[in-house]
Motif scaffolding. Structure first.
Motif, PDB file in Angstrom:
ATOM      1  N   VAL A 159       0.837  -1.197   0.000  1.00  0.00           N
ATOM      2  CA  VAL A 159       0.000   0.000   0.000  1.00  0.00           C
ATOM      3  C   VAL A 159       0.873   1.248   0.000  1.00  0.00           C
ATOM      4  N   ASP A 160       1.943   1.245   0.797  1.00  0.00           N
ATOM      5  CA  ASP A 160       2.857   2.385   0.801  1.00  0.00           C
ATOM      6  C   ASP A 160       3.411   2.655  -0.594  1.00  0.00           C
ATOM      7  N   ALA A 161       3.805   1.581  -1.297  1.00  0.00           N
ATOM      8  CA  ALA A 161       4.351   1.737  -2.640  1.00  0.00           C
ATOM      9  C   ALA A 161       3.298   2.291  -3.600  1.00  0.00           C
ATOM     10  N   ALA A 162       2.056   1.806  -3.471  1.00  0.00           N
ATOM     11  CA  ALA A 162       0.976   2.307  -4.316  1.00  0.00           C
ATOM     12  C   ALA A 162       0.702   3.783  -4.024  1.00  0.00           C
ATOM     13  N   TRP A 163       0.690   4.131  -2.757  1.00  0.00           N
ATOM     14  CA  TRP A 163       0.448   5.517  -2.334  1.00  0.00           C
ATOM     15  C   TRP A 163       1.518   6.452  -2.886  1.00  0.00           C
ATOM     16  N   GLU A 164       2.752   6.032  -2.793  1.00  0.00           N
ATOM     17  CA  GLU A 164       3.861   6.860  -3.270  1.00  0.00           C
ATOM     18  C   GLU A 164       3.834   7.036  -4.788  1.00  0.00           C
ATOM     19  N   SER A 165       3.193   6.101  -5.498  1.00  0.00           N
ATOM     20  CA  SER A 165       3.101   6.212  -6.954  1.00  0.00           C
ATOM     21  C   SER A 165       1.907   7.060  -7.394  1.00  0.00           C
ATOM     22  N   GLY A 166       1.134   7.581  -6.434  1.00  0.00           N
ATOM     23  CA  GLY A 166       0.005   8.442  -6.756  1.00  0.00           C
ATOM     24  C   GLY A 166      -1.324   7.742  -6.833  1.00  0.00           C
ATOM     25  N   CYS A 167      -1.403   6.520  -6.337  1.00  0.00           N
ATOM     26  CA  CYS A 167      -2.645   5.739  -6.354  1.00  0.00           C
ATOM     27  C   CYS A 167      -3.781   6.482  -5.644  1.00  0.00           C
ATOM     28  N   ARG A 168      -4.989   6.409  -6.223  1.00  0.00           N
ATOM     29  CA  ARG A 168      -6.171   7.032  -5.604  1.00  0.00           C
ATOM     30  C   ARG A 168      -7.184   6.005  -5.107  1.00  0.00           C
ATOM     31  N   LEU A 169      -6.978   4.737  -5.489  1.00  0.00           N
ATOM     32  CA  LEU A 169      -7.838   3.657  -5.020  1.00  0.00           C
ATOM     33  C   LEU A 169      -7.025   2.369  -5.058  1.00  0.00           C
ATOM     34  N   TRP A 170      -6.991   1.658  -3.921  1.00  0.00           N
ATOM     35  CA  TRP A 170      -6.261   0.386  -3.840  1.00  0.00           C
ATOM     36  C   TRP A 170      -7.253  -0.752  -3.815  1.00  0.00           C
ATOM     37  N   LEU A 171      -7.006  -1.742  -4.653  1.00  0.00           N
ATOM     38  CA  LEU A 171      -7.874  -2.914  -4.746  1.00  0.00           C
ATOM     39  C   LEU A 171      -7.064  -4.147  -4.392  1.00  0.00           C
ATOM     40  N   ALA A 172      -7.562  -4.960  -3.466  1.00  0.00           N
ATOM     41  CA  ALA A 172      -6.858  -6.166  -3.038  1.00  0.00           C
ATOM     42  C   ALA A 172      -7.559  -7.412  -3.568  1.00  0.00           C
ATOM     43  N   GLY A 173      -6.758  -8.403  -3.955  1.00  0.00           N
ATOM     44  CA  GLY A 173      -7.280  -9.690  -4.384  1.00  0.00           C
ATOM     45  C   GLY A 173      -6.431 -10.800  -3.809  1.00  0.00           C
ATOM     46  N   ASP A 174      -6.816 -12.043  -4.065  1.00  0.00           N
ATOM     47  CA  ASP A 174      -6.090 -13.169  -3.479  1.00  0.00           C
ATOM     48  C   ASP A 174      -6.296 -14.424  -4.307  1.00  0.00           C
ATOM     49  N   ILE A 175      -5.294 -15.310  -4.274  1.00  0.00           N
ATOM     50  CA  ILE A 175      -5.423 -16.655  -4.810  1.00  0.00           C
ATOM     51  C   ILE A 175      -4.737 -17.613  -3.837  1.00  0.00           C
ATOM     52  N   GLY A 176      -5.192 -18.871  -3.845  1.00  0.00           N
ATOM     53  CA  GLY A 176      -4.552 -19.865  -3.007  1.00  0.00           C
ATOM     54  C   GLY A 176      -5.494 -20.995  -2.654  1.00  0.00           C
ATOM     55  N   SER A 177      -4.980 -22.181  -2.626  1.00  0.00           N
ATOM     56  CA  SER A 177      -5.780 -23.350  -2.290  1.00  0.00           C
ATOM     57  C   SER A 177      -6.162 -23.333  -0.815  1.00  0.00           C
ATOM     58  N   GLY A 178      -7.444 -23.556  -0.533  1.00  0.00           N
ATOM     59  CA  GLY A 178      -7.928 -23.588   0.838  1.00  0.00           C
ATOM     60  C   GLY A 178      -8.366 -22.247   1.374  1.00  0.00           C
ATOM     61  N   ALA A 179      -8.329 -21.207   0.549  1.00  0.00           N
ATOM     62  CA  ALA A 179      -8.625 -19.859   1.048  1.00  0.00           C
ATOM     63  C   ALA A 179     -10.063 -19.703   1.517  1.00  0.00           C
ATOM     64  N   THR A 180     -11.016 -20.284   0.790  1.00  0.00           N
ATOM     65  CA  THR A 180     -12.410 -20.120   1.205  1.00  0.00           C
ATOM     66  C   THR A 180     -12.721 -20.907   2.472  1.00  0.00           C
ATOM     67  N   SER A 181     -11.991 -21.996   2.707  1.00  0.00           N
ATOM     68  CA  SER A 181     -12.167 -22.732   3.966  1.00  0.00           C
ATOM     69  C   SER A 181     -11.714 -21.878   5.136  1.00  0.00           C
ATOM     70  N   SER A 182     -10.596 -21.187   4.959  1.00  0.00           N
ATOM     71  CA  SER A 182     -10.109 -20.288   5.999  1.00  0.00           C
ATOM     72  C   SER A 182     -11.083 -19.143   6.221  1.00  0.00           C
ATOM     73  N   ALA A 183     -11.588 -18.565   5.129  1.00  0.00           N
ATOM     74  CA  ALA A 183     -12.541 -17.467   5.256  1.00  0.00           C
ATOM     75  C   ALA A 183     -13.808 -17.920   5.966  1.00  0.00           C
ATOM     76  N   ALA A 184     -14.261 -19.134   5.664  1.00  0.00           N
ATOM     77  CA  ALA A 184     -15.453 -19.669   6.325  1.00  0.00           C
ATOM     78  C   ALA A 184     -15.215 -19.848   7.818  1.00  0.00           C
ATOM     79  N   ALA A 185     -14.058 -20.410   8.168  1.00  0.00           N
ATOM     80  CA  ALA A 185     -13.739 -20.621   9.581  1.00  0.00           C
ATOM     81  C   ALA A 185     -13.633 -19.287  10.318  1.00  0.00           C
ATOM     82  N   LEU A 186     -12.996 -18.298   9.693  1.00  0.00           N
ATOM     83  CA  LEU A 186     -12.871 -16.979  10.302  1.00  0.00           C
ATOM     84  C   LEU A 186     -14.248 -16.348  10.505  1.00  0.00           C
ATOM     85  N   THR A 187     -15.116 -16.492   9.512  1.00  0.00           N
ATOM     86  CA  THR A 187     -16.465 -15.927   9.609  1.00  0.00           C
ATOM     87  C   THR A 187     -17.235 -16.548  10.768  1.00  0.00           C
ATOM     88  N   ALA A 188     -17.194 -17.868  10.833  1.00  0.00           N
ATOM     89  CA  ALA A 188     -17.896 -18.558  11.910  1.00  0.00           C
ATOM     90  C   ALA A 188     -17.357 -18.153  13.273  1.00  0.00           C
TER      91      ALA A 188
END
Length: 351
Positions: A159-188
């Protein structure tokens, strides 16, 4: 010595600019409220960016990649080798988010914080590996405190690097096996829900794998005994992933800098909830792009009183749903900024 940078205060929205943007909406050549959520999000962006004329460009998209040890329990439809191959596809520009980033004119990067296995150097891929995948959260913590904090710091630094480059909106994404299982457990764990409420239909799994996923998430919830008094970063360490921790750090940093952040799907929303529970003021800097087909997503959005821009049943991840929503956000700004005003017309909408 641990750097508790994430405890630093967030910026506050400038309400004077919200008022100016609302005043502009009131005099545009249309009935007030006729553009619905487009009006609201334009006004919100104005307050975030301290201007009566908001804009989202330049946009910076950061996708974090990591695997989850819970896939060893047989509860995922994907495998760690798939993550490495997807990273290669990203590098070649063939992933969905790669195409969407080009279409939207957004800056794009992929950061490997924890994919399993060795990866050769690739163009457009930053290797910031904390560890090669987390441990299975079923009967142990997914990661140690120092590993969690390192991943969060990587998100902060991007985010710091994006900010220093003049970014006005930061968008985050993700990939990885098992990610939705982790998200489900965190939600619960965070919302006091049962495993079957966050692992139901819509996840794309066959019945046998889904049943096993529900059983393993329930087992993890019993093992960790998380309560409402459990600190959010402890919950993250117990059940989360490195790519989720990186997004938590990124969202917190956006709020500290005063940079609007766009949240993607269920994994990003789980990260957003943990960021908000760590620093409640983070919430005002988040824009929620869409509601996905994953069953854990709607409870997460409801917990943050979020009104996503789209509902397309997307569950790809990568930041793809958020990248599609960029078009809506951009149009909201253009309408707000460029539409004629009542003063420029002879007709009075109030008549």
């Amino acid at each position: 010595m641990t750097d508790y940078w994430f405890e630093q205060a967030s910026k506050s929205l400038k309400q004077i600019f919200r008022q100016q943007a609302e005043a502009r909406q009131a005099c545009l050549a249309k009935p007030l409220g006729s553009l619905g959520e487009l009006e609201k999000v334009a006004v919100l962006l104005a307050a975030m960016q301290s201007t009566a004329r908001p804009a989202i460009d330049p946009v910076h998209i950061t996708v974090f990649a990591a695997d989850h040890g819970v896939i060893d329990e047989g509860i995922s439809s994907s495998h760690e080798k798939l993550t490495r191959e997807r990273i290669r596809i990203f590098s070649r520009g063939g992933a969905a988010i790669s195409i969407l980033a080009r279409t939207q004119g957004a800056r794009f990067e992929l950061v490997n914080v924890g994919a399993r296995g060795q990866l050769e150097p690739m163009q457009g891929v930053l290797n910031r590996v904390v560890r090669q995948g987390t441990a299975s959260f079923v009967d142990q913590v997914a990661m140690q405190e120092d590993e969690c904090f390192k991943a969060m710091a990587i998100g902060r630094d991007r985010v710091d690097a994006a900010w220093e480059s003049g970014c006005r909106l930061w968008l985050a994404g993700d990939i990885g096996s098992g990610a939705t299982s982790s998200a489900a457990a965190l939600t619960a764990a965070c919302l006091g829900l049962k495993a079957e409420q966050v692992c139901g239909a819509g996840s794309g799994l066959d019945e046998d794998v889904l049943a096993l996923k529900v059983a393993r998430v329930a087992e993890a919830l019993r093992y960790h005994q998380i309560t409402s008094a459990t600190p959010p970063l402890k919950v993250l360490q117990s059940l989360g992933g490195l790519e989720i921790a990186a997004q938590v750090g990124g969202f917190i940093r956006c709020a500290q800098l005063g940079l609007p952040a766009m949240v993607d799907g269920v994994v990003g929303s789980a990260a957003a909830l943990l960021a908000v529970r760590t620093q409640p003021a983070v919430r005002q800097w988040l824009i929620f792009s869409h509601v996905s087909a994953e069953p854990a997503h709607e409870p997460l959005l409801a917990a943050m009183a979020a009104r996503p821009l789209l509902n397309l049943n997307i569950r790809l991840g990568e930041g793809s749903g958020a990248a599609i929503a960029l078009g809506v956000l951009r149009q909201a700004c253009l309408l707000h900024n460029d539409m004629a005003t009542v003063e420029e017309m002879e007709w009075d909408w109030a008549e």
